[in-house]
Design an enzyme around this catalytic site. Sequence first.
Site, short mmCIF file in Angstrom:
data_model
loop_
_atom_site.label_atom_id
_atom_site.label_comp_id
_atom_site.label_asym_id
_atom_site.label_seq_id
_atom_site.Cartn_x
_atom_site.Cartn_y
_atom_site.Cartn_z
N THR A 73 0.82 -1.23 0.00
CA THR A 73 0.00 0.00 0.00
C THR A 73 0.84 1.27 0.00
O THR A 73 0.48 2.26 -0.63
CB THR A 73 -0.92 0.01 1.25
OG1 THR A 73 -1.78 -1.11 1.16
CG2 THR A 73 -1.75 1.26 1.35
N ASP A 94 -0.03 -7.09 4.51
CA ASP A 94 -0.82 -8.33 4.59
C ASP A 94 0.02 -9.56 4.92
O ASP A 94 -0.38 -10.38 5.73
CB ASP A 94 -1.58 -8.58 3.27
CG ASP A 94 -2.74 -7.62 3.07
OD1 ASP A 94 -3.07 -6.86 4.01
OD2 ASP A 94 -3.33 -7.61 1.97
N ASP A 137 1.35 -6.40 -4.67
CA ASP A 137 0.54 -6.42 -3.46
C ASP A 137 1.04 -7.66 -2.71
O ASP A 137 1.21 -8.73 -3.31
CB ASP A 137 -0.93 -6.58 -3.84
CG ASP A 137 -1.86 -6.53 -2.63
OD1 ASP A 137 -2.76 -5.69 -2.63
OD2 ASP A 137 -1.68 -7.34 -1.70
N SER A 138 1.28 -7.55 -1.42
CA SER A 138 1.95 -8.65 -0.72
C SER A 138 1.07 -9.90 -0.60
O SER A 138 1.55 -10.95 -0.17
CB SER A 138 2.46 -8.21 0.65
OG SER A 138 1.42 -8.17 1.59
N SER A 139 -0.20 -9.81 -0.99
CA SER A 139 -1.01 -11.03 -1.02
C SER A 139 -0.52 -11.96 -2.13
O SER A 139 -0.85 -13.14 -2.15
CB SER A 139 -2.48 -10.69 -1.20
OG SER A 139 -2.89 -9.95 -0.08
N THR A 168 -0.97 -23.61 18.37
CA THR A 168 -2.27 -23.26 18.96
C THR A 168 -2.99 -22.15 18.19
O THR A 168 -2.37 -21.27 17.62
CB THR A 168 -2.13 -22.84 20.45
OG1 THR A 168 -3.38 -22.33 20.91
CG2 THR A 168 -1.09 -21.77 20.67
N GLN A 169 -4.33 -22.23 18.23
CA GLN A 169 -5.15 -21.18 17.64
C GLN A 169 -5.12 -19.91 18.49
O GLN A 169 -5.50 -18.84 18.03
CB GLN A 169 -6.60 -21.65 17.50
CG GLN A 169 -6.77 -22.74 16.47
CD GLN A 169 -8.19 -23.28 16.39
OE1 GLN A 169 -9.16 -22.62 16.78
NE2 GLN A 169 -8.33 -24.48 15.88
N CYS A 170 -4.70 -20.04 19.76
CA CYS A 170 -4.62 -18.86 20.64
C CYS A 170 -3.46 -17.98 20.19
O CYS A 170 -2.41 -18.47 19.79
CB CYS A 170 -4.37 -19.27 22.08
SG CYS A 170 -5.78 -20.03 22.83
N1 ASP Z 1 -2.81 -5.40 0.33
C1 ASP Z 1 -1.70 -4.60 0.79
C2 ASP Z 1 -0.45 -5.46 0.75
O1 ASP Z 1 -0.23 -6.25 1.64
C3 ASP Z 1 -1.96 -4.10 2.16
C4 ASP Z 1 -0.85 -3.25 2.74
O2 ASP Z 1 0.16 -2.97 2.16
O3 ASP Z 1 -1.01 -2.81 3.87
O4 ASP Z 1 0.32 -5.37 -0.18
#
Ligand code: ASP
Length: 343
Positions: free
Chosen positions: A16, A93, A60-62, A278-280
């Site tokens: 972002t 992300d 985008d890091s996704s 763990t999910q915690c």
């Molecule tokens: N979708 C963006 C990413 O991870 C979100 C961010 O940068 O905060 O690239």
Amino acid sequence: MSSKKPSVLLIYTGGTIGMMQDARSGELKPFNFKALTEQIPELEKFDIRLSSVSFQKPIDSSNMHPRVWIELANIIRENYKKFDGFVILHGSDTMSYTASALSFMLENLGKPVILTGSQLPIGVIRTDGKENLITAIEIAAAQRNRQPIVKEVCVYFEYKLYRGNRTFKYNSAHFDAFKSPNYPVLAEAGVDIQYNTSALLKPVHKSLSVHTNLVNDIAILKLFPGMSEKVTSAILNTPGIRAVIIETFGAGNANTESWFINALKSVIDKNIIVYNVTQCLEGKVIQGMYETSSALKRIGVISGHDITFESAIAKLMYVLGKRQTLAKSKKMLLSNLRGEISV
Ligand code: ASP
């Protein structure tokens, strides 16, 4: 090279911080590095020798992938002697995954590698990106007795420096987007940057060793009450997997029904690692504390202690990437390699 100024290499991957709104669709898309730095004239004023490298196509890091982690590790390896510190601009992300992976890949790291990004693009008036970037650079350049203060992979976000492999992104709306519930903050930026010196990793006095063999044949089984045998079996019998993370309840507890324990046992009998996380978000796995985790311990499930899910993925990829016996891999998983678990 005769300059006494500290030197920092800025590596722009996307996220972002460098995004702009597409005029037609309104979507946020990664933009080029020049457009980003033009928004921060403050960078010129630093008493730091600042150089930069940018991914040709910022992401985008996704869309992050282990092959990008390898690219980042190689950039650091190639520039390690030339710079005092490194700042990686990265989407928030998956920032914790990248920080965790780099922590394992960069063994004996003796310099700061600081990941940062922002929740609002740098061109937006209320952006959090400027402070994040400027302070991350300052931390990457910070020295005491001509030695870097920080010698590990960190995440810097909203006035706090964290050990990268202890973090996770917990908030997609607040500037304060990361947490490190099982390890203290490494530094806080106010009027001064206050380092929590006793929490920082100690220097190792060995040369950097970069590991780029990562294996992603990992399955995830997130437990929930009523999970069916059919789905469990489909996940555990995924062809080619070498490890399964079971995301358990509380202190590492699970359903004690025999079909479930037998299914896990048959996976372990095939020399596939079963890793208990763990999910915690706070606390740790203690197999054998409750009756509901004793069978896991008995059949050879490996405790993740207080590891984050993000770090567990990265640690498994790193450990599976080694050509070594299963016993050695299990021992590494149980050991604290880069400050990722408290044992
Ligand atoms: N979708 C963006 C990413 O991870 C979100 C961010 O940068 O905060 O690239």
